[in-house]
Design a protein around this motif. Structure first.
Motif, PDB file in Angstrom:
ATOM      1  N   ALA A  19      34.723 -20.840  50.116  1.00 11.86           N
ATOM      2  CA  ALA A  19      35.430 -22.114  50.294  1.00 11.86           C
ATOM      3  C   ALA A  19      36.523 -22.030  51.367  1.00 11.86           C
ATOM      4  N   SER A  20      37.333 -20.997  51.337  1.00  9.89           N
ATOM      5  CA  SER A  20      38.411 -20.857  52.337  1.00  9.89           C
ATOM      6  C   SER A  20      37.832 -20.630  53.725  1.00  9.89           C
ATOM      7  N   LEU A  21      36.787 -19.800  53.809  1.00 11.37           N
ATOM      8  CA  LEU A  21      36.138 -19.568  55.104  1.00 11.37           C
ATOM      9  C   LEU A  21      35.561 -20.880  55.635  1.00 11.37           C
ATOM     10  N   ARG A  22      34.984 -21.675  54.757  1.00 12.11           N
ATOM     11  CA  ARG A  22      34.421 -22.972  55.153  1.00 12.11           C
ATOM     12  C   ARG A  22      35.513 -23.892  55.704  1.00 12.11           C
ATOM     13  N   THR A  23      36.639 -23.944  55.026  1.00 12.80           N
ATOM     14  CA  THR A  23      37.748 -24.792  55.481  1.00 12.80           C
ATOM     15  C   THR A  23      38.263 -24.311  56.837  1.00 12.80           C
ATOM     16  N   ALA A  24      38.433 -22.989  56.969  1.00  6.97           N
ATOM     17  CA  ALA A  24      38.889 -22.428  58.244  1.00  6.97           C
ATOM     18  C   ALA A  24      37.879 -22.718  59.352  1.00  6.97           C
ATOM     19  N   ALA A  25      36.598 -22.603  59.030  1.00  9.74           N
ATOM     20  CA  ALA A  25      35.548 -22.883  60.019  1.00  9.74           C
ATOM     21  C   ALA A  25      35.638 -24.334  60.487  1.00  9.74           C
ATOM     22  N   GLY A  26      35.861 -25.231  59.562  1.00 12.06           N
ATOM     23  CA  GLY A  26      35.988 -26.642  59.917  1.00 12.06           C
ATOM     24  C   GLY A  26      37.163 -26.902  60.845  1.00 12.06           C
ATOM     25  N   ARG A  27      38.223 -26.155  60.685  1.00 13.33           N
ATOM     26  CA  ARG A  27      39.417 -26.343  61.529  1.00 13.33           C
ATOM     27  C   ARG A  27      39.225 -25.839  62.949  1.00 13.33           C
ATOM     28  N   ILE A  28      38.346 -24.852  63.131  1.00 11.73           N
ATOM     29  CA  ILE A  28      38.162 -24.307  64.486  1.00 11.73           C
ATOM     30  C   ILE A  28      36.802 -24.668  65.085  1.00 11.73           C
ATOM     31  N   GLY A  29      36.012 -25.423  64.360  1.00 11.49           N
ATOM     32  CA  GLY A  29      34.704 -25.842  64.877  1.00 11.49           C
ATOM     33  C   GLY A  29      33.623 -24.789  64.796  1.00 11.49           C
ATOM     34  N   ALA A  30      33.745 -23.879  63.846  1.00  6.65           N
ATOM     35  CA  ALA A  30      32.724 -22.842  63.647  1.00  6.65           C
ATOM     36  C   ALA A  30      31.647 -23.368  62.690  1.00  6.65           C
ATOM     37  N   PRO A  31      30.479 -22.730  62.667  1.00  5.68           N
ATOM     38  CA  PRO A  31      29.410 -23.165  61.748  1.00  5.68           C
ATOM     39  C   PRO A  31      29.868 -23.104  60.290  1.00  5.68           C
ATOM     40  N   ASP A  32      29.399 -24.056  59.499  1.00  2.00           N
ATOM     41  CA  ASP A  32      29.739 -24.126  58.080  1.00  2.00           C
ATOM     42  C   ASP A  32      28.945 -23.063  57.323  1.00  2.00           C
ATOM     43  N   PRO A  33      29.615 -22.035  56.788  1.00  2.00           N
ATOM     44  CA  PRO A  33      28.893 -20.962  56.103  1.00  2.00           C
ATOM     45  C   PRO A  33      28.247 -21.419  54.792  1.00  2.00           C
ATOM     46  N   VAL A  34      28.840 -22.402  54.125  1.00  2.00           N
ATOM     47  CA  VAL A  34      28.272 -22.887  52.861  1.00  2.00           C
ATOM     48  C   VAL A  34      27.008 -23.703  53.128  1.00  2.00           C
ATOM     49  N   ALA A  35      27.021 -24.479  54.194  1.00  2.00           N
ATOM     50  CA  ALA A  35      25.822 -25.250  54.551  1.00  2.00           C
ATOM     51  C   ALA A  35      24.646 -24.315  54.823  1.00  2.00           C
ATOM     52  N   ALA A  36      24.917 -23.155  55.394  1.00  2.00           N
ATOM     53  CA  ALA A  36      23.846 -22.188  55.662  1.00  2.00           C
ATOM     54  C   ALA A  36      23.196 -21.723  54.364  1.00  2.00           C
ATOM     55  N   LEU A  37      23.981 -21.600  53.304  1.00  2.00           N
ATOM     56  CA  LEU A  37      23.439 -21.149  52.023  1.00  2.00           C
ATOM     57  C   LEU A  37      22.411 -22.121  51.449  1.00  2.00           C
ATOM     58  N   ARG A  38      22.504 -23.395  51.808  1.00  2.00           N
ATOM     59  CA  ARG A  38      21.566 -24.402  51.290  1.00  2.00           C
ATOM     60  C   ARG A  38      20.117 -24.031  51.615  1.00  2.00           C
ATOM     61  N   HIS A  39      19.920 -23.331  52.715  1.00  2.00           N
ATOM     62  CA  HIS A  39      18.566 -22.974  53.132  1.00  2.00           C
ATOM     63  C   HIS A  39      17.930 -21.924  52.221  1.00  2.00           C
ATOM     64  N   LEU A  40      18.738 -21.274  51.405  1.00  2.00           N
ATOM     65  CA  LEU A  40      18.222 -20.266  50.475  1.00  2.00           C
ATOM     66  C   LEU A  40      18.168 -20.765  49.041  1.00  2.00           C
ATOM     67  N   ASP A  41      18.642 -21.965  48.806  1.00  2.00           N
ATOM     68  CA  ASP A  41      18.743 -22.435  47.425  1.00  2.00           C
ATOM     69  C   ASP A  41      17.372 -22.520  46.773  1.00  2.00           C
ATOM     70  N   CYS A  42      17.288 -22.066  45.552  1.00  2.00           N
ATOM     71  CA  CYS A  42      16.040 -22.054  44.803  1.00  2.00           C
ATOM     72  C   CYS A  42      16.362 -21.973  43.319  1.00  2.00           C
ATOM     73  N   SER A  43      15.349 -22.197  42.520  1.00  2.00           N
ATOM     74  CA  SER A  43      15.503 -22.095  41.072  1.00  2.00           C
ATOM     75  C   SER A  43      14.425 -21.173  40.513  1.00  2.00           C
ATOM     76  N   PRO A  44      14.672 -19.867  40.564  1.00  2.00           N
ATOM     77  CA  PRO A  44      13.674 -18.928  40.053  1.00  2.00           C
ATOM     78  C   PRO A  44      13.282 -19.192  38.601  1.00  2.00           C
ATOM     79  N   SER A  45      14.224 -19.660  37.784  1.00  2.00           N
ATOM     80  CA  SER A  45      13.880 -19.915  36.382  1.00  2.00           C
ATOM     81  C   SER A  45      12.864 -21.047  36.265  1.00  2.00           C
ATOM     82  N   SER A  46      12.968 -22.063  37.108  1.00  2.00           N
ATOM     83  CA  SER A  46      11.982 -23.152  37.095  1.00  2.00           C
ATOM     84  C   SER A  46      10.615 -22.651  37.547  1.00  2.00           C
ATOM     85  N   ILE A  47      10.614 -21.809  38.566  1.00  2.00           N
ATOM     86  CA  ILE A  47       9.354 -21.247  39.058  1.00  2.00           C
ATOM     87  C   ILE A  47       8.725 -20.357  37.985  1.00  2.00           C
TER      88      ILE A  47
END
Length: 190
Positions: A19-47
């Motif tokens: 969360a803090s890295l994300r906020t800092a990234a937003g202040r300097i225009g760096a890529p959002d590290p939390v948004a990157a995690l969305r690409h890995l989201d999955c539900s192994p228990s559902s599978i």
């Protein structure tokens, strides 16, 4: 700002720690590290649950096949046993193929769930370690320090999170090849 919720609990935990890295990234225009995690989201228990349901279905098909075969053996003692036997063998083969395909699908589903779980867990640990290593620079950026060193550290860390996620996604290519056969019907019914 509330922390994003992911399907995979390790990713939710990582998002909280980033969360803090994300906020800092937003202040300097760096890529959002939390948004990157969305690409890995999955539900192994559902599978895993789906794979278990397919496995249970495979057992039912196997049982139905055995019952059918028993009925065929009894029916072959009648009048047109030869014609009936040919038809019955075809249907019996379809039962067996369907049961085999369902069992293989269930096994693959369980393995995919396990691999996705391990992937999300390891990615979460790696990106959290990256964020922890940049904590001093993140704190400095959040305190409005824009010195080149701290801005570079935060930016580099965010890029490293994105690269880590990308590498994990690339490692899934082998699973994609295994899923390809599942896109066609396993058995053509006559």
């Amino acid at each position: 700002m509330t922390a994003p919720v992911f399907e995979h609990p390790a990713l939710t935990s990582a998002a909280e720690r980033l969360a803090s890295l994300r906020t800092a990234a937003g202040r300097i225009g760096a890529p959002d590290p939390v948004a990157a995690l969305r690409h890995l989201d999955c539900s192994p228990s559902s599978i895993s649950s789906s794979a278990s349901a397919v496995e249970a279905g495979a057992a039912l098909v196997t049982s139905a096949s055995a019952e059918f075969r028993n009925g065929v053996e009894q029916g072959e003692t009648g009048g047109s046993a030869e014609t009936f036997g040919i038809w019955a063998d075809t249907v019996d083969g379809q039962y067996a193929a369907a049961a085999h395909a369902a069992a293989a699908t269930a096994e693959l589903g369980a393995r995919i769930a396990s691999e996705l779980d391990a992937l999300a867990t390891s990615a979460s640990a790696e990106v959290c370690a990256l964020a922890d290593a940049a904590a001093v620079a993140v704190t400095a950026v959040l305190a409005d320090d824009r010195s080149p060193e701290v801005v570079s550290t935060v930016s580099t860390t965010c890029a490293a999170v994105v690269r880590t996620v990308s590498a994990k996604i690339a490692s899934l290519s082998g699973l994609l090849a295994e899923l390809e056969p599942l896109t066609a019907p396993a058995v053509q019914l006559s």
